[in-house]
Design an enzyme around this catalytic site. Structure first.
Site, PDB file in Angstrom:
ATOM      1  N   GLU A  45     -10.487   0.389 -66.445  1.00 21.40           N
ATOM      2  CA  GLU A  45     -11.409   0.595 -65.436  1.00 21.40           C
ATOM      3  C   GLU A  45     -10.893   1.677 -64.406  1.00 21.40           C
ATOM      4  O   GLU A  45      -9.744   1.545 -63.787  1.00 21.40           O
ATOM      5  CB  GLU A  45     -11.774  -0.636 -64.937  1.00 21.40           C
ATOM      6  N   ASP A 189     -24.551 -20.354 -62.969  1.00 16.15           N
ATOM      7  CA  ASP A 189     -24.077 -19.311 -63.099  1.00 16.15           C
ATOM      8  C   ASP A 189     -23.891 -19.100 -64.693  1.00 16.15           C
ATOM      9  O   ASP A 189     -24.167 -17.851 -65.059  1.00 16.15           O
ATOM     10  CB  ASP A 189     -22.376 -19.335 -62.578  1.00 16.15           C
TER      11      ASP A 189
END
Length: 333
Positions: A45, A189
């Site tokens: 990333e 979640d």
């Protein structure tokens, strides 16, 4: 770029754009399946550069990683102004000027639906077909109140559907081994993650974590919640810690305190003089990332995704320790 242009219809009075050749652009999932290395694939990333100096540093790291053949690379999203424009431009350059497979981040923060469609169109014009969809955090205070744009979207699930409807895009989403800080509990979640995958996302990349058990329990929760969607890749995200300063940065990025055992190992290496013992702290950080990477490989992780902060050396050292046969990059960090 208008919505109609993105879908392949020209707006009256404007010609069709001339898109890059993207017919052979693989998806992230395809890249993971066909990666040439016998080892578990890895990916990295990058962050959008804020100025010309930072951009030059980014490109040094890009060229280092290009020689290491990651399965894909992702570029986080700089919201607003010149940073956003530079993000789109640099991500496009990754697609057009390198052999890397770029994944563009897209967040709903402070964007109208029209602006989001325009951004997707700009990525499409650059030949990008892989997009990581995130709701995003409020600028300036990630833990602050999240306020929906009046003409925007409220949830990543909505944004997944929008991007998929705009054309031939491959979409990923975020997952949270310790739960998103806004979720009331882990089960809720997990249901949110399953909904994003059912909406059309093909994989997820986790928030950074420092205890592999959190990742394994996330996989278990997904398998119990929705076995079909649980079969999609859940890619763990790692960040090698190279100094005590990056501990605070790591906690900011993951929104959670680091495990006590990790912090204690780093502080033991630092001793009474962290400045003098920087090399020892860094060595322990690389060791921790290597241990995590090896366990994740043993547990069947589909890929190892590294936060690089636009440096290549630390990640390449971890990969070398894991037997990937790459040399440490001759740049700092």
């Amino acid at each position: 770029m208008t919505f109609d242009n993105v879908r392949g219809r020209s707006t009256p009075g404007r010609p069709y754009p001339t898109p890059p050749n993207v017919s052979g652009t693989p998806s992230v999932v395809q890249s993971l399946r066909t990666h040439s290395s016998s080892a578990v694939p890895f990916s990295v990333e990058f962050n959008p550069p804020r100025d010309a100096t930072a951009e030059a540093r980014l490109w040094r790291a890009v060229r280092q990683f290009e020689r290491m053949h990651p399965a894909f690379v992702s570029m986080t999203y700089g919201a607003g102004g010149s940073t956003r424009d530079r993000t789109v431009r640099v991500t496009g350059a990754l697609a057009q000027e390198t052999t890397l497979l770029p994944v563009a981040h897209l967040t709903a923060v402070e964007h109208s639906l029209a602006e989001l469609r325009s951004l997707v169109g700009a990525y499409a014009d650059s030949g990008i077909r892989n997009i990581l969809v995130l709701r995003g955090d409020p600028p300036g205070d990630p833990l602050g109140e999240w306020i929906k744009h009046p003409q925007g979207v409220a949830y990543a699930e909505e944004l997944v559907r929008i991007v998929r409807d705009l054309g031939d895009f491959h979409v990923g989403v975020a997952s949270f081994p310790q739960g998103h800080h806004r979720s009331p509990d882990l089960d809720t979640d997990t249901r949110y993650l399953a909904a994003k995958l059912r909406a059309g996302a093909e994989y997820s990349i986790t928030q950074m974590f420092f205890d592999v058990e959190h990742y394994l329990r996330l996989r278990d929760r997904m398998a119990a919640c929705d076995p079909i969607e649980a079969a999609k890749p859940i890619i763990p995200e790692l960040m090698p810690i190279t100094s005590l300063r990056t501990v605070a940065r790591a906690e900011e990025l993951c929104g959670r305190p680091l495990p006590t055992a990790v912090v204690e190992r780093l502080h033991r290496a630092a001793g009474d003089n962290p400045e003098a013992n920087q090399a020892a702290v860094r060595a322990v950080g690389i060791e921790i990332a290597t241990e995590m990477g090896q366990r994740l490989i043993n547990e069947g992780a589909p890929c190892l995704h590294f936060i690089t902060l636009n440096f290549a050396k630390a990640t390449s050292e971890v990969l070398t320790n894991l037997g990937y046969g790459v040399s440490a990059a001759p740049i700092s960090a």
